[in-house]
Design a protein around this motif. Structure first.
Motif, PDB file in Angstrom:
ATOM      1  N   PHE A 133      -0.378  12.630  -4.976  1.00 54.12           N
ATOM      2  CA  PHE A 133       0.683  11.817  -5.570  1.00 54.12           C
ATOM      3  C   PHE A 133       1.985  12.596  -5.763  1.00 54.12           C
ATOM      4  CE2 PHE A 133       2.527   8.745  -8.605  1.00 54.12           C
ATOM      5  CZ  PHE A 133       2.199   7.573  -7.943  1.00 54.12           C
ATOM      6  N   ALA A 134       1.899  13.915  -5.768  1.00 60.83           N
ATOM      7  CA  ALA A 134       3.104  14.715  -6.014  1.00 60.83           C
ATOM      8  C   ALA A 134       4.107  14.622  -4.866  1.00 60.83           C
ATOM      9  CB  ALA A 134       2.720  16.175  -6.247  1.00 60.83           C
ATOM     10  N   PHE A 135       3.624  14.263  -3.665  1.00 63.29           N
ATOM     11  CA  PHE A 135       4.554  14.134  -2.556  1.00 63.29           C
ATOM     12  C   PHE A 135       4.968  12.671  -2.410  1.00 63.29           C
ATOM     13  CE2 PHE A 135       6.323  13.836   1.594  1.00 63.29           C
ATOM     14  CZ  PHE A 135       6.907  15.064   1.844  1.00 63.29           C
ATOM     15  N   MET A 136       6.115  12.336  -2.948  1.00 64.43           N
ATOM     16  CA  MET A 136       6.692  10.998  -2.863  1.00 64.43           C
ATOM     17  C   MET A 136       5.682   9.899  -3.192  1.00 64.43           C
ATOM     18  SD  MET A 136       9.275  11.583   0.379  1.00 64.43           S
ATOM     19  CE  MET A 136      10.328  10.204   0.042  1.00 64.43           C
ATOM     20  N   GLY A 137       4.972  10.107  -4.287  1.00 65.25           N
ATOM     21  CA  GLY A 137       4.024   9.088  -4.747  1.00 65.25           C
ATOM     22  C   GLY A 137       2.939   8.770  -3.735  1.00 65.25           C
ATOM     23  N   ALA A 138       2.599   9.761  -2.894  1.00 63.68           N
ATOM     24  CA  ALA A 138       1.566   9.559  -1.865  1.00 63.68           C
ATOM     25  C   ALA A 138       1.816   8.272  -1.077  1.00 63.68           C
ATOM     26  CB  ALA A 138       0.161   9.560  -2.471  1.00 63.68           C
ATOM     27  N   GLY A 169       1.447   5.096  -4.162  1.00 64.13           N
ATOM     28  CA  GLY A 169       2.373   4.119  -4.704  1.00 64.13           C
ATOM     29  C   GLY A 169       2.661   3.004  -3.712  1.00 64.13           C
ATOM     30  N   GLY A 170       2.164   3.123  -2.468  1.00 70.91           N
ATOM     31  CA  GLY A 170       2.395   2.080  -1.468  1.00 70.91           C
ATOM     32  C   GLY A 170       3.054   2.625  -0.227  1.00 70.91           C
ATOM     33  N   ALA A 171       4.010   1.868   0.291  1.00 68.66           N
ATOM     34  CA  ALA A 171       4.633   2.215   1.567  1.00 68.66           C
ATOM     35  C   ALA A 171       5.678   3.317   1.385  1.00 68.66           C
ATOM     36  CB  ALA A 171       5.293   0.988   2.163  1.00 68.66           C
ATOM     37  N   ARG A 172       5.911   4.087   2.425  1.00 68.50           N
ATOM     38  CA  ARG A 172       7.025   5.037   2.450  1.00 68.50           C
ATOM     39  C   ARG A 172       8.266   4.257   2.888  1.00 68.50           C
ATOM     40  NH1 ARG A 172       6.863  10.551   3.556  1.00 68.50           N
ATOM     41  NH2 ARG A 172       5.005  10.469   2.250  1.00 68.50           N
ATOM     42  N   MET A 173       8.967   3.713   1.880  1.00 68.26           N
ATOM     43  CA  MET A 173      10.065   2.784   2.154  1.00 68.26           C
ATOM     44  C   MET A 173      11.083   3.342   3.143  1.00 68.26           C
ATOM     45  SD  MET A 173       9.581   0.253  -0.132  1.00 68.26           S
ATOM     46  CE  MET A 173      11.200  -0.338  -0.579  1.00 68.26           C
ATOM     47  N   GLN A 174      11.323   4.650   3.050  1.00 67.75           N
ATOM     48  CA  GLN A 174      12.357   5.274   3.884  1.00 67.75           C
ATOM     49  C   GLN A 174      12.027   5.220   5.376  1.00 67.75           C
ATOM     50  OE1 GLN A 174      10.930   6.524   1.182  1.00 67.75           O
ATOM     51  NE2 GLN A 174      12.455   7.393  -0.195  1.00 67.75           N
ATOM     52  N   GLU A 175      10.799   4.871   5.709  1.00 71.12           N
ATOM     53  CA  GLU A 175      10.436   4.744   7.123  1.00 71.12           C
ATOM     54  C   GLU A 175      10.348   3.285   7.556  1.00 71.12           C
ATOM     55  OE1 GLU A 175       7.310   7.342   8.562  1.00 71.12           O
ATOM     56  OE2 GLU A 175       7.868   8.900   7.133  1.00 71.12           O
ATOM     57  N   GLY A 176      10.761   2.383   6.699  1.00 71.32           N
ATOM     58  CA  GLY A 176      10.855   0.979   7.070  1.00 71.32           C
ATOM     59  C   GLY A 176       9.583   0.447   7.701  1.00 71.32           C
ATOM     60  N   LEU A 177       9.742  -0.281   8.812  1.00 74.15           N
ATOM     61  CA  LEU A 177       8.582  -0.922   9.423  1.00 74.15           C
ATOM     62  C   LEU A 177       7.598   0.089  10.017  1.00 74.15           C
ATOM     63  CD1 LEU A 177       7.937  -3.957   9.461  1.00 74.15           C
ATOM     64  CD2 LEU A 177       8.333  -3.883  11.917  1.00 74.15           C
TER      65      LEU A 177
END
Ligand SMILES: [Zn+2]
Lengths: 312, 278
Positions: A133-138, A169-177
């Motif tokens: 979780f420490a890396f961008m909320g996993a 935390g879910g998706a890596r938003m910064q990578e979009g689709l």
């Protein structure tokens, strides 16, 4: 300290304390984020970072989880050279995704949100994929998906089971689709494991939300959760925004999911090793009956992540 | 389509959400004969936000699934604004297996702001229902085509969106999170949704460039201005891709080839760097 940490010093447990992660190893005492009880650090580590008073399971770094499970010197890491790319050229304000990933990696002490590799439990080989979780909320991005996919493929090649231990935390938003489609990629990879009749064991840990819960982590053959772990699709804040009501106590906990028929079992941290050994033997025997392994499940004991030799 | 090249990503979001945009049942009604809607998940209820059934498409027997939005408040309440619940996904899974049994190609129409986020859906296993569908679609033994006709909203869309061919109407959008949610999470400001829509690369041309979708179905003019034309273009695209998939299936080891191609298609999705090994 176990051998894997000595060989890979960059993998030392981190001391970020924002989310109930361990404030030690150097402090003498730890304070439970749930009940405020103080524990003597050595005792706390021996208890696998479970509060002796209220049973709270602390969030632990991926490498500590691996150290708790692996036979001494048995862990070989896979694909540690994979790093986040920036497919969208994403930035918010002054900060690019690339910069954020690099600064997060140095703060968290790991290069990405997933650690994967091969280990043995009482001599039983197992492919493992553990999130941190420490890396961008996993959050699940391309590196996460690729590491998990490669781990599936290697498990098939070696004819060994796969264990995934997931918080996210879910998706890596910064990578979009690209991020969303890792749900499809990882779940598709699991079909190969299934066709080979190799089991996938999934342990859901606190907190596990969004795309991870809605993909590979819950299509496992045995879905387990740690006591008290909060697990769901939508996060509590989103749900409360929709309903404009407070959620009841215990909503989305592991015990809530068990009661609603959504997971197979809740496994306290201290029982995980034995449970896994039994499961591995069971499915191995179902595939191809053969004699028992060197260490019977009941004889296995969890090592504490920070050392096996601290008897006093 | 020169008119559309000046559209911003946010313009496309607005068009994708236009109340007069054709809905899944409009496509089915125009493109298919003899549609028989099949209801219910056999466990809990019938989710009106996700429709399915058997139909004849240009001479072929097919299975269709679709997210169904309403056009007005009454319809939207009935359809839960297109937000499918676990019972909708489980109905879809039942119909996927039905399609497999009878060797019916599966055509999925995607138009969903996001899966239903309510507490009851959580209790019923929204995450697990979506995961099960993705898992089933990964190796479903029939040709599959998914078409984003409006909003492709996150995991709720992907539960119908894993397919041999993924097509998007020109003004549809496909998102990991809605522009509003992205803005509030990443910009800490929901009013930044237009900026988020641009930064998140959610439009069909951008996603085709990334090779995350297989083709774009042209809209000229936007589908709500000439519905019949957009639907007809969609029909032609379905026929073309379905014919290609049928050719794969007709070859030696056809089914295995179809499934291998699908595996490879998803296997390669992602962008990363490799540092030298330590
Ligand atoms: Zn406590």
């Amino acid at each position: 300290m176990r051998e894997i940490f000595r060989r890979q010093p960059k993998f030392r447990p981190t001391s970020g304390g924002d989310d109930g992660r361990l404030q030690v190893p150097d402090d003498l005492w730890v304070k439970c984020p749930k009940c405020q009880e103080l524990s003597y650090t050595k005792e706390h580590l021996r208890a696998l970072r479970v509060c002796h008073r209220c049973g709270y399971h602390y969030r632990i770094p991926a490498i500590d989880r691996i150290a708790m499970l692996a036979d001494e010197d048995s862990f070989t890491e896979w694909d540690n050279e994979l790093r986040t790319a920036d497919p969208l050229g994403f930035r918010v304000g002054d900060e690019s995704y690339q910069d954020k990933a690099v600064s997060t990696a140095s703060k968290a002490g790991i290069p990405e949100a997933v650690v994967s590799g091969l280990l043995a439990i009482g001599g039983r080989p197992l492919a493992v994929v553990v999130t941190d979780f420490a890396f961008m909320g996993a959050s699940m991005g391309s590196v996460y998906g690729e590491k998990l996919t490669r781990a599936c493929e290697r498990a098939v090649e070696r004819e060994i089971p796969l264990l995934t231990v997931s918080c996210s935390g879910g998706a890596r938003m910064q990578e979009g689709l690209f991020s969303l489609l890792q749900m499809a990629k990882t779940t598709t990879a699991l079909t190969r494991l299934g066709h080979a009749r190799l089991p996938h064991f999934s342990l859901l840990t606190d907190p596990c939300y969004g795309g991870v819960t809605a993909s590979y982590a819950t299509v496992a053959d045995v879905v387990m959760a740690e006591p008290g772990a909060r697990i769901g699709f939508a996060g509590p804040r989103v749900i409360e925004q929709v309903t404009r009501q407070k959620l009841p106590e215990g909503f989305q906990t592991a015990e809530f999911l068990l009661e609603h028929g959504l997971i197979d079992t809740v496994v306290p941290r201290g029982d995980l090793l034995t449970t896994l050994a039994i499961l591995i033997d069971f499915y191995q025997n179902a595939r191809n009956p053969r004699p028992a392994r060197e260490t019977a499940p009941a004889e296995l004991a969890h090592s504490t992540a920070n050392g096996t030799s601290d008897a006093g | 389509m020169p008119a559309n090249t000046t559209m911003t990503p946010w313009d496309r979001v607005t068009v994708a959400r236009h109340p007069q945009r054709p809905r899944a049942l409009d496509f089915v009604g125009d493109l298919c004969d003899d549609f028989i809607e099949l209801h219910g998940d056999r466990q809990l209820s019938d989710d009106r936000a996700l429709i399915g059934g058997v139909a004849t498409f240009r001479g072929r027997s097919i299975m269709v699934l679709g997210n169904q939005k309403g056009r007005n408040t009454r319809e939207n309440l009935e359809r839960n604004f297109g937000m499918a619940r676990p019972q909708g996904y489980r109905k879809a899974l039942r119909l996927m297996r039905h399609a497999e049994k009878f060797r019916l190609p599966l055509i999925n129409f995607i138009d969903i702001p996001g899966a239903d986020p309510g507490p009851t859906s959580e209790e019923h296993g929204q995450a697990m229902a979506i995961a099960d569908n993705i898992h089933a679609l990964a190796d479903l033994e029939v040709p599959t085509i998914a078409i984003v006709i409006g909003e492709g909203g996150s995991g709720g869309a992907l539960a119908l969106g894993v397919a041999d061919r993924v097509l998007m109407l020109e003004n549809s959008v496909y998102t990991v999170a809605s522009p509003e949610a992205s803005a509030s999470i990443l910009w800490k400001d929901a009013t930044q949704a237009p900026a988020a829509a641009a930064a998140m690369r959610i439009t069909a041309p951008e996603l085709l460039d990334f090779e995350l979708i297989d083709a774009i179905i042209a809209e000229s003019p936007p589908a709500h201005e000439d519905t019949a034309k957009a639907i007809a273009a969609t029909g032609d695209a379905i026929e073309q891709h379905l014919s290609e998939l049928e050719d794969v299936l007709a070859g030696e080891y056809g089914l295995q080839t179809l499934l291998d191609l699908r595996y490879q298609k998803y296997r390669k999705i992602g962008r990363w760097q490799e540092t030298s090994k330590p």
